[in-house]
Design an enzyme around this catalytic site. Structure first.
Site, short mmCIF file in Angstrom:
data_model
loop_
_atom_site.label_atom_id
_atom_site.label_comp_id
_atom_site.label_asym_id
_atom_site.label_seq_id
_atom_site.Cartn_x
_atom_site.Cartn_y
_atom_site.Cartn_z
N ASN A 11 -14.24 -16.94 19.58
CA ASN A 11 -13.79 -15.82 20.41
C ASN A 11 -14.85 -14.74 20.30
O ASN A 11 -14.92 -14.03 19.30
CB ASN A 11 -12.43 -15.33 19.87
N TRP A 12 -15.67 -14.65 21.33
CA TRP A 12 -16.80 -13.70 21.27
C TRP A 12 -16.35 -12.26 21.47
O TRP A 12 -17.12 -11.34 21.26
CB TRP A 12 -17.86 -14.07 22.34
N LYS A 13 -15.11 -12.08 21.91
CA LYS A 13 -14.58 -10.73 22.17
C LYS A 13 -15.54 -9.97 23.11
O LYS A 13 -16.17 -10.59 23.97
CB LYS A 13 -14.33 -9.99 20.86
N HIS A 98 -3.84 -12.45 22.53
CA HIS A 98 -4.55 -12.06 21.29
C HIS A 98 -3.99 -10.72 20.82
O HIS A 98 -3.64 -9.87 21.64
CB HIS A 98 -6.05 -11.97 21.57
N GLU A 100 -5.37 -8.16 19.81
CA GLU A 100 -6.08 -7.00 20.36
C GLU A 100 -5.60 -6.68 21.77
O GLU A 100 -5.55 -5.52 22.17
CB GLU A 100 -7.60 -7.26 20.31
N GLU A 168 -2.90 -15.93 13.91
CA GLU A 168 -3.89 -14.97 13.43
C GLU A 168 -3.18 -13.77 12.82
O GLU A 168 -2.76 -12.86 13.55
CB GLU A 168 -4.76 -14.49 14.60
N GLY A 174 -11.11 -9.61 11.46
CA GLY A 174 -12.25 -8.72 11.37
C GLY A 174 -12.29 -7.90 10.09
O GLY A 174 -13.07 -6.96 9.97
N SER A 213 -10.97 -13.82 10.00
CA SER A 213 -12.05 -13.84 9.00
C SER A 213 -12.38 -15.23 8.49
O SER A 213 -12.73 -15.41 7.32
CB SER A 213 -11.73 -12.89 7.83
N GLY A 234 -13.80 -15.25 15.30
CA GLY A 234 -14.40 -14.11 15.97
C GLY A 234 -15.82 -13.89 15.49
O GLY A 234 -16.78 -14.52 15.94
N GLY A 235 -15.97 -13.00 14.50
CA GLY A 235 -17.29 -12.59 14.03
C GLY A 235 -18.25 -13.74 13.74
O GLY A 235 -19.41 -13.73 14.18
#
Ligand code: PGA
Length: 251
Positions: A11-13, A98, A100, A168, A174, A213, A234-235
């Site tokens: 997930n590159w966001k 998600h 977010e 999640e 994150g 994470s 993500g990251g």
């Protein structure tokens, strides 16, 4: 690891412009090569990069997905994109609900449910995200919250082929904190039990991803859990070596 084929999803966001995104996707395509692997690999770039990344992934086994879509088929929704638009580019999946988006855009379970149906109608696989906040976990409400989200966000008609669940925990996204293997397995097994209760034997075929994470250093122990069928990353999905190392840990 179960007999369900792991899905390693990035997930590159809201990260990446054309050159960096292309290089990242090309790095994964090169690593996938023509060989066969024990996992499916998916990247979900920002909407602006879906077209070029679909072009780069074309002919390879790398799947590309969106990070959201509108519930409507088309129409007057400035700034939104439809599931059919993603499908038209070559996307196979879309992340929905998600945390977010639930937080930043007030998405409710009903919204996510409607978007999931729109994704199916366009031929996309929906990745439906659920997860509790830190306050909810501390208050002992994790299973109530996650159970409610699964019940409300996943429409009738869901199958292991058209839907993936991503668990999640919001406090792990994150933050560098992950659920412990015991914590993750407990929630994944609970989600599995709810899917089986509702969809019968089909419930055993859904892939349930862990997200929050996940990194090369902790992926192996999380991906080895009985009801963890991959990751939503993500990251660490923004660095080809790290994302690849996580996928390699799923074998
Ligand atoms: P993270 O994000 O891996 O950076 O924690 C996961 C996600 O939000 O999907």
């Amino acid at each position: 690891m179960s007999q369900r084929r792991p899905l390693i999803a990035g997930n590159w966001k809201m990260n990446g412009t054309s050159s960096g995104g292309a290089a990242l996707a090309q790095g994964l395509v090169d690593r996938l090569g023509k060989g066969t692997h024990g996992f499916d690999m998916l990247v979900c770039p920002p909407a602006t990069l879906c077209a070029p990344i679909c072009d780069i992934a074309g002919g390879s086994s790398l799947y590309v997905g969106g990070q959201d879509c509108h519930a409507a088929e088309k129409g007057a929704h400035t700034g939104d994109i439809s599931a059919a638009m993603l499908r038209d580019l070559g996307c196979a999946h879309v992340i929905l609900g998600h945390s977010e988006r639930r937080a930043d855009h007030g998405e409710s379970d009903a919204t996510v449910n409607a978007k999931t149906k729109a994704a199916w109608a366009a031929g996309l696989i929906a990745i439906v995200c659920v997860g509790e906040t830190e306050t909810e976990r501390d208050g002992g409400k994790t299973l109530d919250v996650v159970g409610g989200q699964v019940a409300g966000s996943v429409p009738d008609g869901a199958t292991g082929a058209n839907t993936v669940i991503a668990y999640e925990p919001v406090w792990a996204i994150g933050t560098g904190r992950t659920a412990s293997p015991d914590e993750a397995q407990a929630v994944h097994a609970f989600i599995r039990s709810k899917l089986v209760e509702r969809f019968g034997g089909e419930g055993d075929t859904f892939r349930i991803l862990y997200g929050g994470s996940m990194k090369p250093g902790n992926a192996a122990e999380l991906l080895a859990l009985k009801d963890v069928d991959g990751g939503l990353i993500g990251g660490a999905s923004l660095v080809a070596d790290d994302f690849w190392a996580i996928a390699a840990a799923s074998r």
